[in-house]
Design an enzyme around this catalytic site. Sequence first.
Site, short mmCIF file in Angstrom:
data_model
loop_
_atom_site.label_atom_id
_atom_site.label_comp_id
_atom_site.label_asym_id
_atom_site.label_seq_id
_atom_site.Cartn_x
_atom_site.Cartn_y
_atom_site.Cartn_z
N ASP A 1 5.42 -11.17 7.61
CA ASP A 1 4.04 -11.57 7.75
C ASP A 1 3.44 -12.99 6.95
O ASP A 1 2.27 -13.38 6.94
CB ASP A 1 3.24 -10.64 7.69
CG ASP A 1 3.31 -9.52 8.83
OD1 ASP A 1 3.40 -8.35 8.60
OD2 ASP A 1 3.39 -9.79 10.09
N HIS B 1 8.03 -4.23 1.38
CA HIS B 1 8.64 -3.73 2.65
C HIS B 1 9.11 -2.48 2.55
O HIS B 1 9.57 -2.06 1.40
CB HIS B 1 9.60 -4.60 3.51
CG HIS B 1 9.77 -4.40 4.97
ND1 HIS B 1 10.59 -3.61 5.40
CD2 HIS B 1 9.26 -5.28 5.89
CE1 HIS B 1 10.72 -3.46 6.73
NE2 HIS B 1 9.80 -4.38 7.02
C1 SDX Z 1 5.48 -5.26 8.67
O1 SDX Z 1 8.68 -1.16 8.98
C2 SDX Z 1 8.86 -2.55 9.53
O2 SDX Z 1 9.76 -2.97 9.95
C3 SDX Z 1 7.52 -3.40 9.61
C4 SDX Z 1 7.74 -4.82 10.03
C5 SDX Z 1 8.11 -4.98 11.73
O3 SDX Z 1 8.78 -6.06 11.99
O4 SDX Z 1 8.00 -4.03 12.26
O5 SDX Z 1 8.66 -5.44 9.32
C6 SDX Z 1 6.31 -5.63 10.09
O6 SDX Z 1 4.64 -4.22 8.88
C7 SDX Z 1 5.94 -5.96 7.61
C8 SDX Z 1 5.05 -5.46 6.46
C9 SDX Z 1 3.44 -5.97 6.57
N1 SDX Z 1 2.53 -5.32 5.73
C10 SDX Z 1 2.23 -6.06 4.28
O7 SDX Z 1 2.56 -7.30 4.13
C11 SDX Z 1 1.07 -5.35 3.89
C12 SDX Z 1 1.48 -5.45 2.10
N2 SDX Z 1 2.43 -4.46 1.92
C13 SDX Z 1 2.60 -3.27 1.50
O8 SDX Z 1 1.20 -2.67 2.06
C14 SDX Z 1 3.81 -2.31 1.58
O9 SDX Z 1 4.64 -3.23 0.88
C15 SDX Z 1 4.12 -1.86 2.73
C16 SDX Z 1 3.02 -1.14 3.56
C17 SDX Z 1 4.74 -2.90 3.67
C18 SDX Z 1 5.51 -0.96 2.49
O10 SDX Z 1 4.78 0.35 1.89
P1 SDX Z 1 5.95 1.40 1.40
O11 SDX Z 1 7.13 1.09 1.72
O12 SDX Z 1 5.19 2.47 1.54
O13 SDX Z 1 5.89 1.05 -0.19
P2 SDX Z 1 4.79 1.50 -1.27
O14 SDX Z 1 3.19 1.49 -0.76
O15 SDX Z 1 4.80 3.07 -1.76
O16 SDX Z 1 4.85 0.68 -2.53
C19 SDX Z 1 5.93 0.80 -3.48
C20 SDX Z 1 5.26 0.41 -4.90
C21 SDX Z 1 3.63 0.91 -5.05
O17 SDX Z 1 3.75 0.98 -6.25
P3 SDX Z 1 3.89 2.41 -7.07
O18 SDX Z 1 3.00 3.33 -6.41
O19 SDX Z 1 5.27 2.73 -6.97
O20 SDX Z 1 3.50 2.03 -8.62
O21 SDX Z 1 5.33 -1.08 -4.65
C22 SDX Z 1 3.85 -1.51 -4.75
C23 SDX Z 1 3.03 -0.03 -4.46
O22 SDX Z 1 1.71 -0.26 -5.12
N3 SDX Z 1 3.62 -2.22 -3.58
C24 SDX Z 1 2.71 -3.53 -3.76
C25 SDX Z 1 2.70 -4.18 -2.35
N4 SDX Z 1 3.39 -3.42 -1.82
C26 SDX Z 1 4.05 -2.35 -2.27
N5 SDX Z 1 1.92 -4.03 -4.76
C27 SDX Z 1 1.22 -4.98 -4.55
N6 SDX Z 1 1.24 -5.73 -3.23
C28 SDX Z 1 2.17 -5.31 -2.21
N7 SDX Z 1 2.25 -5.97 -1.21
#
Ligand code: SDX
Length: 431
Positions: free
Chosen positions: A366, A308
């Site tokens: 989710d 998140h």
């Molecule tokens: C919702 O914003 C809100 O409030 C949203 C929400 C709401 O109620 O409105 O809470 C609802 O959208 C919840 C999130 C649902 N999405 C998912 O579950 C999809 C999987 N999650 C990711 O795509 C990700 O965690 C996000 C999109 C939710 C957040 O992405 P960020 O904040 O941009 O973080 P990032 O992509 O920069 O990740 C930071 C690091 C990265 O690694 P590095 O590049 O630093 O090496 O963490 C890793 C990412 O690769 N990472 C994950 C991961 N999520 C982040 N690695 C594996 N699996 C994951 N799910």
Amino acid sequence: MADSNKTAILSFDDKELRLPMYSPTVGPDVIDIRKLYAQGGVFTYDPGFTSTASCDSTITYIDGDKGELLHRGYPIDQLAEKSHYLEVCYLLLYGELPSGAELEDFESRVTNHTMIHEQMHMFFRGFRRDAHPMATMVGVVGAMSAFYHDSTDISDPWQREVASIRLIAKMPTIAAMAYKYSIGQPFVYPRNDLDYASNFLRMCFSVPAEDYEVNPILSRAMDRIFTLHADHEQNASTSTVRLASSSGANPFACIAAGIACLWGPAHGGANQACLEMLREIGTVDRIPEYIARAKDKDDPFRLMGFGHRVYKNFDPRAKVMKQSADEVLDLLGIENNPTLQVAKQLEKIALEDPYFIEKKLYPNVDFYSGIILDAMGFPTAMFTPIFALARTVGWISQWKEMIVDPQLKIGRPRQLYMGETYRDYVNVEDR
Ligand code: SDX
């Protein structure tokens, strides 16, 4: 607007700028950079808005480190346990918990707006039966501005109120119709003798050929899912609604924009993607393979329902959802649901893995919601429409707050331009 009790000093090149800072009632201070370009000739740079406050708001507060979510100051776990969705809608819209009489009046106003214009039924029929219900919802909600034109005068407080009630009231009807249309069953009209969640379940699952009794376990679980999704500060879809509204667009068009943004798998579409991922994993012994893929920089796979932007601790909604999943499946007599077993084991393994610990990746809202919705009989394609249904009150509350903000300006970010500098046109024969 908060008072400026501090000053940030920014020095670069031969300049030193003094920028006012504001302190919130709770959370980080902010630096007011609105005069930065005029005084300093520079922009800030923040793709994805990881460190940018786009507005001031009094609706929802999230502490990502503590894993805390407050709606008008009330913690989500208490609201999920003690309140119900329409009462939470009142709280988000008007700022205080209602009295008994206020709640009765609000629920009556919502109940009496649940039907949609009969002509809109024809609108559904233009879609293919296999259209994703989110596509249908984007289209039908956007089209509401063609049917309820009187609610589009956003300068009229009464019309803003009418539009708010209409959207909250009609979203379950539209979502249920999108579902019925996709399975070739007749639309079911709402009933005024049912509560909000029961009405939705009946519109989704009843058929004219027989009576339908709403299971109170399911309606309570449905209502709780609505509450857990109601609002969430300035997330991507809420920011989309605010940006669309800043141009003066009508509320139906702005909510349709929010629905479109929510659809993405990184946002509200994650609940569908998560259940499909859990099903693809299938059995506990295949979890290590997927954990490895999630950690592999060369693999675009991400663990759906994990991570998140704000929460660097457990998403408090996920905790309530996990407890609800146990209760609902137990009460439905669904023993040893394989998907729930995989989800619980996946959560356990991931939370013990150094990669997830270091990146502070926890289950989000989710991760467990799809398991409950699946057990209730919804297809995965209906998971995000249900999220959109529930989030409508959050979008509308933020929209109403923004519309009356004296600082309201059209949202118009700038950029770090990395393209070509000025050059003259070259005729094709000279290229
Ligand atoms: C919702 O914003 C809100 O409030 C949203 C929400 C709401 O109620 O409105 O809470 C609802 O959208 C919840 C999130 C649902 N999405 C998912 O579950 C999809 C999987 N999650 C990711 O795509 C990700 O965690 C996000 C999109 C939710 C957040 O992405 P960020 O904040 O941009 O973080 P990032 O992509 O920069 O990740 C930071 C690091 C990265 O690694 P590095 O590049 O630093 O090496 O963490 C890793 C990412 O690769 N990472 C994950 C991961 N999520 C982040 N690695 C594996 N699996 C994951 N799910």
